[in-house]
Design an enzyme around this catalytic site. Sequence first.
Site, PDB file in Angstrom:
ATOM      1  CB  SER A 109      79.183 -19.623 -55.586  1.00  0.00           C
ATOM      2  OG  SER A 109      78.325 -19.752 -54.472  1.00  0.00           O
ATOM      3  CG  HIS A 147      81.992 -17.174 -44.123  1.00  0.00           C
ATOM      4  ND1 HIS A 147      80.786 -17.446 -44.722  1.00  0.00           N
ATOM      5  CD2 HIS A 147      82.861 -18.126 -44.550  1.00  0.00           C
ATOM      6  CE1 HIS A 147      80.909 -18.509 -45.492  1.00  0.00           C
ATOM      7  NE2 HIS A 147      82.153 -18.955 -45.402  1.00  0.00           N
ATOM      8  CB  CYS A 150      80.515 -14.971 -47.388  1.00  0.00           C
ATOM      9  SG  CYS A 150      79.342 -14.522 -46.088  1.00  0.00           S
TER      10      CYS A 150
END
Length: 463
Positions: A55, A98, A111
């Site tokens: 990420s 989420h 997310c």
Amino acid sequence: MDIFTGELIAMHSSPSFDPNLFLYGISHDNWNEILNNPKKPLINRSIQGLYPPGSTIKPIVALSALENDVISTKFKVNCTGKTEMYGQTYHCWKDTGHGIVNLRDALKVSCDTFFYEMSRRLGVDRLNLTAKKFGLGEKVFNGTYNEEKEGLIPSTQWKKNALGRGWVLGETLITGIGQGYMQTTPLQLCLMTAQLANGGFKIKPKIIYDKKSDSYEKIKAEMEKNRIDLLSDFQQDDALVDFSLEKKKRDTDLYKPLYRNQENVKFVLEAMFASTNEVRGTSYSSRISDKKYQFAGKTGTSQVKKITEIQRELDLDISQIPYEERDHALYVAFGPYQSPRYALSIIIEHGGSGGTVAAPLAKKLFKMIVDVNTSVRTLETITLAIVIGIATYLAYVAVYMFIVVFGGLFTIVHVGAYDLIYKENDLYLKLAGFFIVFILFHLDNILVHYVTKMLRTFFTYYF
């Protein structure tokens, strides 16, 4: 790394070895112990280690989508915890999802579902161009180290040439969260973060000190000039410039903008700040409230193997997973946030969660970096004060000697002048004596006045 000068302040790879063993020739036993160590201490992981960025790539993915007008900052996705496409399920790291998130929140909470959808719209080839522009997929030092790795930022053409197969859509989705074929070095991730943190300008990283290098002030001024030039280009054309063509040459030059619209870079940096300093942010537990040390960053947790449905249901603790199968923990950050100067990247091999393992190290590092930098500047100030003090003392001595010598001459001339006035009977000689005394009196006052003024000016300017 200094985000303006590109100077590498610290680079560490662990585990390492004792270089003193090689001083007089290493023994066979010691050499075999190092060579056969399963953790490979001879590899400089900072430049040779290749890892999926996880990420930590998301700021670049977001920037690429904004720069290419694929989405706006208000674009929203409903995250339910997974995305299904052509019979495949792509999971978000949060099983329960989420909910509805926009781009800022997606970066803040990392997310995956949001980035699956955004990457699908963006496409891997446009992401490839943006990632390479910011330093990924290329050697950073470019020749300083022969063993430095290039890494890999995939594209449709790369897969066709390297593997002889076409690109499939599912690979775009996992590339958008830093998995799949993507491989980066810790140094590349640090450069990527630095070039985001400085406002989106190209810098040249260096590990060898060079006195001839441009100063921090000069570099900032050049970046500002290039920013204004880019704005002028847009205003003159009254339309968006085709960045990929007309600005391609600029990207090879130092301190040139790597962006089309700097507001996109600012948005990404602000979202990274939220990820670290706002509730629900993935590195919120590592935040520093003191603005002197406050930093912004992005966590990453990269998988080294595909997680099966059975493993997902078991939800094993990291201690229950074999070491070689554990996720890598990553973190990239920059700070101090209000006036950024440094960027860092941290990768803990098989360390687990980036937010739990890597981000806390950044918290310690930023305190150390800022304190050391403050100490260096304080030392420079003290040194300057000592030099000025010595110079002032020498100036006083010089002025004192000048006054003594000049005063002595004044005294001799004065005595001669008074002799003319009181001992000579000739009127003209007496007048000459009076004139000399008059001139010396005024010269004396002028000298005292200007020496005093000079010293007062000196102390006012420096102190």
